[in-house]
Write a protein that holds these residues in place. Structure first.
Motif, mmCIF file in Angstrom:
data_model
loop_
_atom_site.group_PDB
_atom_site.id
_atom_site.type_symbol
_atom_site.label_atom_id
_atom_site.label_comp_id
_atom_site.label_asym_id
_atom_site.label_seq_id
_atom_site.Cartn_x
_atom_site.Cartn_y
_atom_site.Cartn_z
ATOM 1 N N ALA A 87 1.070 -1.136 -0.019
ATOM 2 C CA ALA A 87 -0.097 0.126 0.092
ATOM 3 C C ALA A 87 0.615 1.406 0.002
ATOM 4 O O ALA A 87 1.654 1.362 0.743
ATOM 5 C CB ALA A 87 -1.044 0.226 1.300
ATOM 6 N N ALA A 88 0.765 2.467 -0.652
ATOM 7 C CA ALA A 88 0.702 3.588 -0.796
ATOM 8 C C ALA A 88 1.232 4.301 0.803
ATOM 9 O O ALA A 88 -0.267 4.046 1.453
ATOM 10 C CB ALA A 88 0.639 4.599 -2.104
ATOM 11 N N ALA A 112 0.857 -1.515 10.990
ATOM 12 C CA ALA A 112 1.452 -0.020 11.410
ATOM 13 C C ALA A 112 1.953 0.511 11.107
ATOM 14 O O ALA A 112 2.998 1.395 10.603
ATOM 15 C CB ALA A 112 0.771 -0.147 12.835
ATOM 16 N N GLY A 113 3.621 -1.059 11.217
ATOM 17 C CA GLY A 113 4.910 -0.401 11.686
ATOM 18 C C GLY A 113 5.453 -0.386 9.943
ATOM 19 O O GLY A 113 6.266 0.224 9.848
ATOM 20 N N ALA A 165 7.124 3.060 4.517
ATOM 21 C CA ALA A 165 7.378 3.303 3.716
ATOM 22 C C ALA A 165 6.764 4.909 3.219
ATOM 23 O O ALA A 165 7.338 5.428 2.824
ATOM 24 C CB ALA A 165 5.709 2.895 3.685
ATOM 25 N N VAL A 166 6.342 5.893 4.904
ATOM 26 C CA VAL A 166 6.549 6.047 5.098
ATOM 27 C C VAL A 166 7.888 7.570 5.429
ATOM 28 O O VAL A 166 8.376 8.344 4.451
ATOM 29 C CB VAL A 166 4.921 7.487 5.902
ATOM 30 C CG1 VAL A 166 6.061 9.116 6.189
ATOM 31 C CG2 VAL A 166 4.246 7.033 5.789
ATOM 32 N N PRO A 193 7.853 7.805 -1.795
ATOM 33 C CA PRO A 193 6.919 7.969 -0.703
ATOM 34 C C PRO A 193 6.213 10.001 -0.799
ATOM 35 O O PRO A 193 5.008 9.336 -0.515
ATOM 36 C CB PRO A 193 7.662 8.801 0.240
ATOM 37 C CG PRO A 193 9.175 7.685 0.677
ATOM 38 C CD PRO A 193 9.421 7.614 -0.676
ATOM 39 N N ASP A 194 6.527 10.088 -1.972
ATOM 40 C CA ASP A 194 6.320 11.393 -2.147
ATOM 41 C C ASP A 194 5.615 11.284 -3.438
ATOM 42 O O ASP A 194 5.690 10.780 -5.145
ATOM 43 C CB ASP A 194 6.681 13.113 -3.282
ATOM 44 C CG ASP A 194 6.223 13.938 -2.729
ATOM 45 O OD1 ASP A 194 4.956 13.473 -3.328
ATOM 46 O OD2 ASP A 194 6.880 15.360 -2.257
ATOM 47 N N PRO A 195 3.926 10.905 -3.854
ATOM 48 C CA PRO A 195 3.907 10.459 -5.068
ATOM 49 C C PRO A 195 3.754 11.667 -6.334
ATOM 50 O O PRO A 195 3.923 11.103 -7.522
ATOM 51 C CB PRO A 195 1.687 11.147 -4.682
ATOM 52 C CG PRO A 195 2.047 10.887 -3.537
ATOM 53 C CD PRO A 195 2.523 11.470 -2.676
ATOM 54 N N THR A 196 4.411 12.333 -6.449
ATOM 55 C CA THR A 196 4.816 13.169 -7.266
ATOM 56 C C THR A 196 6.176 13.244 -8.176
ATOM 57 O O THR A 196 6.582 12.869 -8.857
ATOM 58 C CB THR A 196 4.923 15.018 -6.817
ATOM 59 O OG1 THR A 196 5.871 15.069 -5.733
ATOM 60 C CG2 THR A 196 3.682 15.317 -6.267
ATOM 61 N N ASP A 197 6.925 12.625 -7.192
ATOM 62 C CA ASP A 197 8.377 11.714 -7.225
ATOM 63 C C ASP A 197 8.123 10.654 -8.657
ATOM 64 O O ASP A 197 9.082 9.536 -8.768
ATOM 65 C CB ASP A 197 9.503 11.795 -6.693
ATOM 66 C CG ASP A 197 9.161 13.069 -5.809
ATOM 67 O OD1 ASP A 197 9.626 14.318 -6.776
ATOM 68 O OD2 ASP A 197 10.043 13.044 -4.525
ATOM 69 N N ARG A 198 6.775 9.976 -8.341
ATOM 70 C CA ARG A 198 6.798 8.551 -9.339
ATOM 71 C C ARG A 198 6.579 8.742 -10.832
ATOM 72 O O ARG A 198 6.820 9.918 -11.204
ATOM 73 C CB ARG A 198 5.878 7.662 -8.176
ATOM 74 C CG ARG A 198 5.628 7.666 -6.421
ATOM 75 C CD ARG A 198 4.832 6.677 -6.091
ATOM 76 N NE ARG A 198 4.219 7.195 -4.584
ATOM 77 C CZ ARG A 198 3.426 6.999 -4.315
ATOM 78 N NH1 ARG A 198 2.283 6.895 -4.573
ATOM 79 N NH2 ARG A 198 3.906 7.427 -2.443
ATOM 80 N N TYR A 199 6.159 7.299 -11.170
ATOM 81 C CA TYR A 199 5.982 7.867 -12.393
ATOM 82 C C TYR A 199 4.888 8.139 -12.323
ATOM 83 O O TYR A 199 3.537 8.237 -11.927
ATOM 84 C CB TYR A 199 5.338 6.505 -13.091
ATOM 85 C CG TYR A 199 7.052 5.890 -13.627
ATOM 86 C CD1 TYR A 199 8.000 6.408 -15.143
ATOM 87 C CD2 TYR A 199 7.314 4.950 -13.123
ATOM 88 C CE1 TYR A 199 9.342 5.797 -15.406
ATOM 89 C CE2 TYR A 199 8.766 4.104 -13.217
ATOM 90 C CZ TYR A 199 9.767 4.687 -13.854
ATOM 91 O OH TYR A 199 10.945 3.872 -14.163
ATOM 92 N N ASN A 200 4.584 8.943 -13.748
ATOM 93 C CA ASN A 200 3.011 10.405 -13.646
ATOM 94 C C ASN A 200 1.653 9.280 -14.020
ATOM 95 O O ASN A 200 0.345 9.067 -13.565
ATOM 96 C CB ASN A 200 3.113 11.370 -14.722
ATOM 97 C CG ASN A 200 4.060 12.356 -14.026
ATOM 98 O OD1 ASN A 200 3.990 12.829 -13.784
ATOM 99 N ND2 ASN A 200 4.824 12.715 -15.661
ATOM 100 N N THR A 201 2.359 7.922 -14.901
ATOM 101 C CA THR A 201 1.291 6.929 -15.093
ATOM 102 C C THR A 201 1.867 5.882 -15.022
ATOM 103 O O THR A 201 3.303 5.936 -15.521
ATOM 104 C CB THR A 201 0.821 6.964 -17.171
ATOM 105 O OG1 THR A 201 2.414 7.264 -17.703
ATOM 106 C CG2 THR A 201 -0.179 8.463 -16.903
ATOM 107 N N ALA A 202 1.400 4.468 -15.275
ATOM 108 C CA ALA A 202 1.724 2.882 -15.083
ATOM 109 C C ALA A 202 2.260 2.549 -16.767
ATOM 110 O O ALA A 202 3.128 1.657 -16.736
ATOM 111 C CB ALA A 202 0.344 1.824 -15.027
#
Length: 351
Positions: free
Chosen positions: A92-93, A131-132, A137-138, A164-173
């Motif tokens: 999970a993200a 939770a850990g 992941a965070v 961890p930051d969504p903006t640093d990932r690929y924009n699309t699959a």
């Protein structure tokens, strides 16, 4: 619907060494990314991508199944609570644990977690409890795949999915799929190793409070060190100035003592004292030239140097009598000659 006769991706990894070959894993994930992009193009978020939900047909072709937690993009849900209840936070993200709404970037993170598992044999983050795991992941501290003998390019592709930051990932699959197929074809991928500056930027953005506290502490230490250095330099400056003043004072005292010695020599009227007085004047002039020394030199030069001969007679050297003259002098003349040293410089000059 096709029948998944070969089970799931989890079954495939369990039947082998726990992980897949690099090329096999890359090819399979490229197919999965293509399927996920198809769902995203239609506004559907899977939200529960994991090896157990990747189905395989009789040829080993990967298919995405179990859309039980799927939602339309933008629809509100309690995704993080559901993940904790199902016990699948490893894929999970991290933004879901922070209560943010799921997005396509969350599915891309899950794809990266599945890819990491297929290459390393275990999920990227494994905590003592769900939770850990989400906390790890965070923080974004993941073991590099290169330590498992995986190619650097594949690790960089996987790392970009796990940011961890969504903006640093690929924009699309589809961008993820393109990089995987480029690597399979021997071409370069779009992801490069992070520079130290970029790593620092992301750490600062991820931990603003810790960064601000660290910078404040560092600034305070720098200012304290600067204050110590400035104070030390001032102390050294005072010590140096005091030493210089002591040296100048000692030099002045020596100079005064030399002048007094010259005065004493000029007033002593002893033989050889004029030469000694001139030597002292010359040495003092080299050390500290001043008008007073010139006056002492003139006085010394104007004063005849006295010579002591046998008997009580003392005559100036420049007025010494020729040999044999002393015997011919009368007693009165000898008496006057004894009085000559008592005469002043002006008397000599007049005579």
């Amino acid at each position: 619907m096709k029948l998944a006769e070969s089970g799931t991706l989890a079954d495939l990894m369990a039947s082998g060494k726990g992980r897949l070959d690099q090329r096999e894993a890359s090819s399979m994930l490229a197919d999965i990314a293509n399927a996920v992009q198809y769902a995203h193009d239609r506004g559907v978020l899977h939200r529960d991508l994991k090896p157990h939900n990747i189905l395989l047909d009789e040829r080993g072709q990967a298919m995405v199944g179990d859309f039980g937690l799927a939602r339309w993009e933008g629809q509100e849900s309690t995704m993080s609570v559901t993940l904790l209840a199902l016990g699948t936070p490893e894929y999970a993200a991290p933004e879901l644990a922070l209560g943010r709404a799921p997005s396509a970037a969350a599915d891309i993170y899950s794809l990266g977690a599945v890819f990491y598992h297929t290459l390393a044999g275990h999920p990227p983050y494994r905590g003592a409890n769900p939770a850990g795991t989400l906390t790890l992941a965070v923080e974004g501290r993941v073991e590099p795949l290169t330590q498992h003998g995986i190619a650097e390019d594949l690790w960089q592709v996987c790392r970009k999915c796990l940011e961890p930051d969504p903006t640093d990932r690929y924009n699309t699959a589809s961008e993820l799929e393109l990089d995987l197929r480029s690597w399979l074809a021997g071409a370069a991928v779009s992801v490069r190793r992070l520079s130290p500056t970029e790593k620092l930027r992301r750490v600062v953005r991820r931990n603003p409070m810790v960064t601000a506290l660290s910078l404040t502490t560092a600034l305070a230490l720098v200012l304290a060190l600067a204050a110590v250095v400035v104070a030390d330099r001032r102390v050294l400056g005072y010590e140096r100035e005091r030493g210089q003043m002591a040296g100048r004072l000692a030099e002045e005292r020596l100079h005064t003592a030399r002048l007094a010695q010259v005065e004493l020599l000029l007033s002593s009227r002893r033989a050889g004292q004029r030469t000694r007085a001139l030597e002292i004047v010359r040495e003092s002039w080299h050390r500290k030239p001043e008008p007073g020394l010139r006056e002492l030199a003139v006085r010394a030069l104007a004063l005849g140097d006295f010579v002591q001969r046998e008997g009580p007679t003392v005559l100036p050297r420049r007025f010494s009598l020729p040999p044999g003259t002393t015997e011919a002098m009368s007693r009165s003349s000898q008496r006057r000659a004894r009085l000559l040293p008592l005469m002043t410089t002006e008397t000599w000059c007049k005579s």
